[in-house]
Each structure stands twice: as structure tokens, then as C-alpha cells.
Scaffold this motif. Structure first.
Motif, mmCIF file in Angstrom:
data_model
loop_
_atom_site.group_PDB
_atom_site.id
_atom_site.type_symbol
_atom_site.label_atom_id
_atom_site.label_comp_id
_atom_site.label_asym_id
_atom_site.label_seq_id
_atom_site.Cartn_x
_atom_site.Cartn_y
_atom_site.Cartn_z
ATOM 1 N N LEU A 86 -11.869 46.983 -0.388
ATOM 2 C CA LEU A 86 -11.785 45.545 -0.120
ATOM 3 C C LEU A 86 -13.058 44.857 -0.590
ATOM 4 C CD1 LEU A 86 -10.184 45.563 3.460
ATOM 5 C CD2 LEU A 86 -9.049 45.492 1.226
ATOM 6 N N MET A 88 -14.464 40.854 -2.288
ATOM 7 C CA MET A 88 -14.095 39.471 -2.661
ATOM 8 C C MET A 88 -13.862 39.326 -4.161
ATOM 9 S SD MET A 88 -17.610 37.376 -2.235
ATOM 10 C CE MET A 88 -19.051 37.675 -3.233
ATOM 11 N N TYR A 89 -14.335 40.314 -4.943
ATOM 12 C CA TYR A 89 -14.163 40.254 -6.397
ATOM 13 C C TYR A 89 -12.823 40.827 -6.853
ATOM 14 C CZ TYR A 89 -19.219 39.691 -6.057
ATOM 15 O OH TYR A 89 -20.463 39.245 -5.722
ATOM 16 N N ILE A 110 -14.609 49.658 2.928
ATOM 17 C CA ILE A 110 -15.275 48.358 3.125
ATOM 18 C C ILE A 110 -16.774 48.558 2.983
ATOM 19 C CG2 ILE A 110 -13.544 47.178 4.544
ATOM 20 C CD1 ILE A 110 -15.179 48.161 6.983
ATOM 21 N N GLY A 111 -17.458 47.497 2.637
ATOM 22 C CA GLY A 111 -18.904 47.595 2.428
ATOM 23 C C GLY A 111 -19.688 47.044 3.600
ATOM 24 N N SER A 112 -20.963 46.990 3.397
ATOM 25 C CA SER A 112 -21.906 46.328 4.323
ATOM 26 C C SER A 112 -22.973 45.763 3.407
ATOM 27 C CB SER A 112 -22.477 47.312 5.339
ATOM 28 O OG SER A 112 -23.039 48.429 4.687
ATOM 29 N N VAL A 115 -22.066 47.304 -2.551
ATOM 30 C CA VAL A 115 -21.300 48.525 -2.813
ATOM 31 C C VAL A 115 -21.562 48.985 -4.257
ATOM 32 C CG1 VAL A 115 -18.924 49.370 -3.066
ATOM 33 C CG2 VAL A 115 -19.534 47.914 -1.125
ATOM 34 N N TYR A 120 -16.072 51.027 -7.072
ATOM 35 C CA TYR A 120 -15.067 50.197 -7.758
ATOM 36 C C TYR A 120 -14.268 51.060 -8.732
ATOM 37 C CZ TYR A 120 -17.460 45.906 -6.200
ATOM 38 O OH TYR A 120 -18.001 44.884 -5.459
ATOM 39 N N ILE A 127 -9.260 45.188 -3.963
ATOM 40 C CA ILE A 127 -8.408 44.123 -3.441
ATOM 41 C C ILE A 127 -9.242 43.099 -2.679
ATOM 42 C CG2 ILE A 127 -6.570 43.657 -1.729
ATOM 43 C CD1 ILE A 127 -5.499 45.013 -4.240
ATOM 44 N N SER A 128 -8.933 41.841 -2.935
ATOM 45 C CA SER A 128 -9.641 40.778 -2.200
ATOM 46 C C SER A 128 -8.739 40.212 -1.114
ATOM 47 C CB SER A 128 -10.048 39.658 -3.152
ATOM 48 O OG SER A 128 -8.892 39.130 -3.776
ATOM 49 N N ILE A 129 -9.384 39.720 -0.082
ATOM 50 C CA ILE A 129 -8.683 38.965 0.964
ATOM 51 C C ILE A 129 -9.192 37.531 0.785
ATOM 52 C CG2 ILE A 129 -8.329 38.737 3.461
ATOM 53 C CD1 ILE A 129 -7.172 41.351 2.346
ATOM 54 N N GLY A 130 -8.631 36.886 -0.189
ATOM 55 C CA GLY A 130 -9.194 35.611 -0.640
ATOM 56 C C GLY A 130 -10.411 35.918 -1.509
ATOM 57 N N GLN A 132 -13.261 34.322 -1.485
ATOM 58 C CA GLN A 132 -14.473 33.736 -0.903
ATOM 59 C C GLN A 132 -15.191 34.815 -0.105
ATOM 60 O OE1 GLN A 132 -15.393 30.478 -1.385
ATOM 61 N NE2 GLN A 132 -13.598 30.342 -2.731
ATOM 62 N N HIS A 134 -16.666 36.594 3.030
ATOM 63 C CA HIS A 134 -16.633 36.484 4.499
ATOM 64 C C HIS A 134 -17.188 37.759 5.080
ATOM 65 C CE1 HIS A 134 -12.489 38.263 4.315
ATOM 66 N NE2 HIS A 134 -12.262 37.363 3.369
ATOM 67 N N SER A 135 -16.388 38.599 5.707
ATOM 68 C CA SER A 135 -17.008 39.781 6.325
ATOM 69 C C SER A 135 -16.075 40.969 6.281
ATOM 70 C CB SER A 135 -17.372 39.473 7.780
ATOM 71 O OG SER A 135 -16.313 39.849 8.627
ATOM 72 N N ALA A 139 -12.050 41.064 6.707
ATOM 73 C CA ALA A 139 -11.261 41.611 5.599
ATOM 74 C C ALA A 139 -10.420 42.792 6.091
ATOM 75 C CB ALA A 139 -12.187 42.048 4.465
HETATM 76 C C1 LIG Z 1 -21.322 41.026 3.639
HETATM 77 S S1 LIG Z 1 -19.851 41.323 2.744
HETATM 78 C C2 LIG Z 1 -20.443 41.362 1.110
HETATM 79 C C3 LIG Z 1 -19.586 40.575 0.165
HETATM 80 C C4 LIG Z 1 -19.533 41.329 -1.185
HETATM 81 N N1 LIG Z 1 -20.384 40.740 -2.149
HETATM 82 C C5 LIG Z 1 -18.132 41.727 -1.686
HETATM 83 O O1 LIG Z 1 -18.085 42.521 -2.617
HETATM 84 O O2 LIG Z 1 -17.079 41.433 -1.078
HETATM 85 C C6 LIG Z 1 -19.561 43.019 3.179
HETATM 86 C C7 LIG Z 1 -18.170 43.503 2.930
HETATM 87 O O3 LIG Z 1 -17.200 42.606 3.432
HETATM 88 C C8 LIG Z 1 -15.979 42.752 2.710
HETATM 89 N N2 LIG Z 1 -15.570 41.423 2.235
HETATM 90 C C9 LIG Z 1 -16.239 40.266 2.360
HETATM 91 N N3 LIG Z 1 -15.542 39.242 1.836
HETATM 92 C C10 LIG Z 1 -14.385 39.775 1.377
HETATM 93 C C11 LIG Z 1 -13.234 39.223 0.729
HETATM 94 N N4 LIG Z 1 -13.126 37.944 0.449
HETATM 95 N N5 LIG Z 1 -12.233 40.066 0.404
HETATM 96 C C12 LIG Z 1 -12.311 41.389 0.676
HETATM 97 N N6 LIG Z 1 -13.370 41.957 1.279
HETATM 98 C C13 LIG Z 1 -14.396 41.160 1.625
HETATM 99 C C14 LIG Z 1 -16.263 43.727 1.570
HETATM 100 O O4 LIG Z 1 -15.766 45.021 1.914
HETATM 101 C C15 LIG Z 1 -17.782 43.707 1.492
HETATM 102 O O5 LIG Z 1 -18.322 44.896 0.969
#
Ligand SMILES: C[S@@+](CC[C@H](N)C(=O)[O-])C[C@H]1O[C@@H](n2cnc3c(N)ncnc32)[C@H](O)[C@@H]1O
Length: 182
Positions: A86, A88-89, A110-112, A115, A120, A127-130, A132, A134-135, A139
Motif C-alpha cells: 500500500l 500513495m504512489y 505497509i510502511g512507516s 519504503v 515496490y 496499490i494506493s488508497i487515494g 493523497q 495519509h497514514s 490505508a
Molecule cells: C507516513 S506514510 C508515508 C507516505 C509514503 N510516502 C507512501 O509511499 O505512501 C506511511 C505509510 O502509509 C501508507 N500510506 C499513506 N498514504 C497512503 C495512500 N494514499 N495509499 C496507500 N497507502 C498509504 C503507506 O503504506 C506508507 O508507507
């Protein structure tokens, strides 16, 4: 239909990530993952907290900390798990979901912190959840709720000591055995 869901969390920093990783575990457990694998520092307090939740609320959700996360991910792929990362890209979830829910075994990544590129590339789906930021908690919750049926969210957890009787207004908790905590 999906028979097993495992969550892999990339990264865990002691103290700093305690709350977020705990919430990731709680979401994974509540939405029917069997296990979370955390590629980060061993955190006994976090593990004990989740085990206490299991004792009271049931189920056998497992928490595992690993250092060699790369070989663990490759091993799960070898065992037939589809890796769904998961990010955002990634691609729009609705375009890939039909295929993903046909899989037997899914490992949701999922990341923190950032990643690494290798994740990848190793993943079957990014896969993105939108698109944008978020967290990981948000996600994961949205993605798992798309994988399981609504009814599954309410199915009983085995060996639970207590359970909630859904109510429009009141907080009704049913004690299922006499040793249950107050
Ligand atoms: C603090 S966020 C970092 C956002 C990051 N740059 C990314 O690749 O999504 C930590 C994690 O939240 C998840 N996350 C945040 N936004 C997301 C989105 N729109 N879609 C899917 N996962 C998301 C991802 O797993 C990401 O590694």
C-alpha cells in the motif's frame, strides 16, 4: 476468496512508533488478518499489549518481529502469498481489487519510514488508497475492509472472554466466562 491475510509493517522505532504500530496491529487483528510481521526492533511491551487483547477479546492473532525482513518477504512469496504494497504512489485500488480478492493468500505491506525500492519491485501490486498522503493505519483499514465481507467484521473471535452486544445507545458487554476481566 481470501483465506489468509498477513500484514507486514516495514519499520518500527521503539517509543516513537509505539502508538501507530499498536493501532496497525489492532486494525489488522480486528479486520481478520492472522498475523502481523514487523520488520523493526523487537518491542516486548507492544507484543504483550496485543497478547492481552487476544486473551480478553479472543482469537490467536500473532505478532512477530523480524530483522531479516527481505528473506521473509521472499519466503512468503514462495509460499504463494500475493504481496500487496500500500502506497500513495500505487495504482488505483478499484482497478485491481477484482483480481486481488481472487487470491487465496495475501500479504499486505505497509510502511512507516520511507519504503525501499526493492519492496515496490518485489510486490505483485503497488496499490494506493487515494493518491493523497495519509497514514498506514488508514490505508490498512480501508484496504482490509475491501478484502473481507462486512459480516466478517462482526464474526466471533474464538475463546473470547467478553464480547459486545451491539446496541443503538448503550454499552453492552457480555461476559462469556466466569474468569473474564472486569
Ligand atoms: C507516513 S506514510 C508515508 C507516505 C509514503 N510516502 C507512501 O509511499 O505512501 C506511511 C505509510 O502509509 C501508507 N500510506 C499513506 N498514504 C497512503 C495512500 N494514499 N495509499 C496507500 N497507502 C498509504 C503507506 O503504506 C506508507 O508507507
Amino acid at each position: 476468496m481470501v483465506k489468509d491475510i498477513i500484514v507486514f509493517r516495514y519499520g518500527h522505532r521503539i517509543v516513537r512508533d509505539f502508538r501507530v504500530t499498536t493501532h496497525v496491529c489492532l486494525v489488522a487483528r480486528a479486520l481478520k488478518a492472522s498475523k502481523i510481521i514487523i520488520g523493526g526492533l523487537q518491542d516486548n511491551e507492544l507484543e504483550q499489549n496485543i497478547n492481552r487483547i487476544n486473551l480478553l477479546w479472543g482469537g490467536d492473532f500473532k505478532v512477530e518481529f523480524v530483522e531479516n525482513w527481505w528473506s521473509i518477504l521472499k519466503e512468503y512469496k514462495r509460499l504463494g502469498y500475493s504481496l500487496v504494497h500500500l502506497t500513495m504512489y500505487g495504482e488505483e485500488s478499484h482497478k485491481r481489487l477484482k483480481n486481488i480478492i481472487k487470491k487465496d493468500k495475501i500479504l499486505v505491506v505497509i510502511g512507516s519510514q520511507k519504503v525501499p525500492r526493492e519492496i515496490y519491485e518485489l510486490s505483485d501490486y503497488n496499490i494506493s488508497i487515494g493518491n493523497q498522503p495519509h497514514s498506514e493505519i488508514g490505508a490498512l483499514a480501508i484496504f482490509l475492509s475491501k478484502l473481507i465481507k462486512d459480516k466478517q467484521m462482526y464474526s466471533d473471535f474464538k475463546n473470547a472472554k467478553i464480547k459486545i452486544l451491539p446496541s443503538k445507545l448503550n454499552k453492552n458487554i457480555l461476559k462469556l466466562d466466569k474468569n473474564s476481566a472486569k
